[in-house]
Scaffold this active site. Sequence first.
Site, mmCIF file in Angstrom:
data_model
loop_
_atom_site.group_PDB
_atom_site.id
_atom_site.type_symbol
_atom_site.label_atom_id
_atom_site.label_comp_id
_atom_site.label_asym_id
_atom_site.label_seq_id
_atom_site.Cartn_x
_atom_site.Cartn_y
_atom_site.Cartn_z
ATOM 1 N N TYR A 33 0.832 -1.204 0.000
ATOM 2 C CA TYR A 33 0.000 0.000 0.000
ATOM 3 C C TYR A 33 0.862 1.247 0.000
ATOM 4 O O TYR A 33 2.081 1.184 0.154
ATOM 5 C CB TYR A 33 -0.967 -0.001 1.181
ATOM 6 N N ARG A 52 8.287 5.074 -4.165
ATOM 7 C CA ARG A 52 8.270 4.066 -3.099
ATOM 8 C C ARG A 52 7.257 2.968 -3.421
ATOM 9 O O ARG A 52 7.502 1.788 -3.137
ATOM 10 C CB ARG A 52 7.966 4.709 -1.750
ATOM 11 N N LYS A 144 6.488 -1.420 2.106
ATOM 12 C CA LYS A 144 5.233 -0.913 2.686
ATOM 13 C C LYS A 144 4.122 -1.927 2.412
ATOM 14 O O LYS A 144 3.315 -1.771 1.499
ATOM 15 C CB LYS A 144 4.897 0.470 2.104
ATOM 16 N N GLU A 176 11.602 3.355 14.982
ATOM 17 C CA GLU A 176 10.510 4.175 14.442
ATOM 18 C C GLU A 176 9.247 3.874 15.235
ATOM 19 O O GLU A 176 9.251 2.998 16.109
ATOM 20 C CB GLU A 176 10.305 3.905 12.942
HETATM 21 N N1 PDD Z 1 2.421 5.029 7.707
HETATM 22 N N2 PDD Z 1 7.129 4.073 9.383
HETATM 23 C C1 PDD Z 1 6.065 3.262 9.287
HETATM 24 C C2 PDD Z 1 6.150 1.895 9.868
HETATM 25 C C3 PDD Z 1 4.895 3.706 8.636
HETATM 26 O O1 PDD Z 1 3.834 2.899 8.537
HETATM 27 C C4 PDD Z 1 4.851 5.035 8.111
HETATM 28 C C5 PDD Z 1 3.649 5.580 7.388
HETATM 29 C C6 PDD Z 1 5.996 5.852 8.247
HETATM 30 C C7 PDD Z 1 6.043 7.269 7.709
HETATM 31 O O2 PDD Z 1 6.142 7.290 6.283
HETATM 32 P P1 PDD Z 1 5.570 8.501 5.424
HETATM 33 O O3 PDD Z 1 6.162 9.740 5.941
HETATM 34 O O4 PDD Z 1 6.008 8.209 4.034
HETATM 35 O O5 PDD Z 1 4.077 8.487 5.599
HETATM 36 C C8 PDD Z 1 7.115 5.325 8.877
HETATM 37 C C9 PDD Z 1 1.243 5.421 6.970
HETATM 38 C C10 PDD Z 1 0.901 6.863 7.079
HETATM 39 C C11 PDD Z 1 0.102 4.501 7.341
HETATM 40 O O6 PDD Z 1 0.386 3.335 7.543
HETATM 41 O O7 PDD Z 1 -1.056 4.932 7.364
#
Ligand code: PDD
Length: 291
Positions: A33, A52, A144, A176
């Site tokens: 996703y 990505r 992701k 994280e």
């Molecule tokens: N999540 N780390 C993890 C494990 C994440 O799931 C996410 C984002 C991030 C931040 O990535 P970005 O800045 O590209 O959104 C870091 C999304 C928002 C979600 O799962 O809804």
Amino acid sequence: VAYNTFLNGDFIDISQATVSVLDRGFLFGDSIYEVFPIFNGTTFGTQEHLERLNNSLNAIHLKNPLSGLQLGRIFQELLRETNVETGVIYLQITRGAPAVRSYRVPQQSPPTVLITVMPAPEQTNNTLTAVTLDDQRWQQCHIKTTTLLPNVLAKYTAEQEEADEAIYIRDGYALEGTSSNLFIVIKGSVVTPPLTQNILPGITRKFLLQVLRDQNIPHIEREIKKKELLKADEIWLASSSRDFTPVTILNNKPVGTGKAGPLYEAAYEAFQAFKIDACTEVTADTNELVS
Ligand code: PDD
């Protein structure tokens, strides 16, 4: 009739969007996703998120069924139809729904593609509370994937401990949040863990580093020991759904002064200006997608 969702070629309302019980996303979590933030009615960082997306697809040996051109048009259509100013576009691609349940990766199986607009929730906290938690995820956290059970369970544990978020610790190092990247401030410098297979390469993380560079705010990408996290002056969690937010309580103890810190305030203001600039260039960005 208004629609907010694209599913396998059709524009529909999310309430009408259904997939087969044989879908490999449902059966195996065989699915990836992407979350594109919407700011001032347009997506922000579109190229970076598309890149990505393609990396995630490559990692699971799935071809992107849609070109950048097609995706750009779908986004424009959904944004025009919903008029959402702030929120996210959620996109999920699964390995489709072949007739038989089998672990084998099917050769011929049209992927399932879901794209839907989600407006930002009415109210979100300006600060977060967090707990540290052992990282129970797998070895490829840079992909992701929607296989998010460990993240869901971590969030559950955090909630049991009356915290908003969990910060993952692996082998003594802070990595994280369950759905966000980690930044801390120690001795006047911003620190964030380097990109490895242990964390998601966040797009907000990338832009925030760019803003820190532009603002001459001291910063470094290096590993963060759990000990350092516990005595950090500031902690921020960054994600596309909410920019970045200060953590003011960690493991039931105040972080620094217990309020958003001075570097947070400086970086946040600069980040908002950066977003406004980026979004005025979005027309060019989208044209690039379409050409
Ligand atoms: N999540 N780390 C993890 C494990 C994440 O799931 C996410 C984002 C991030 C931040 O990535 P970005 O800045 O590209 O959104 C870091 C999304 C928002 C979600 O799962 O809804």
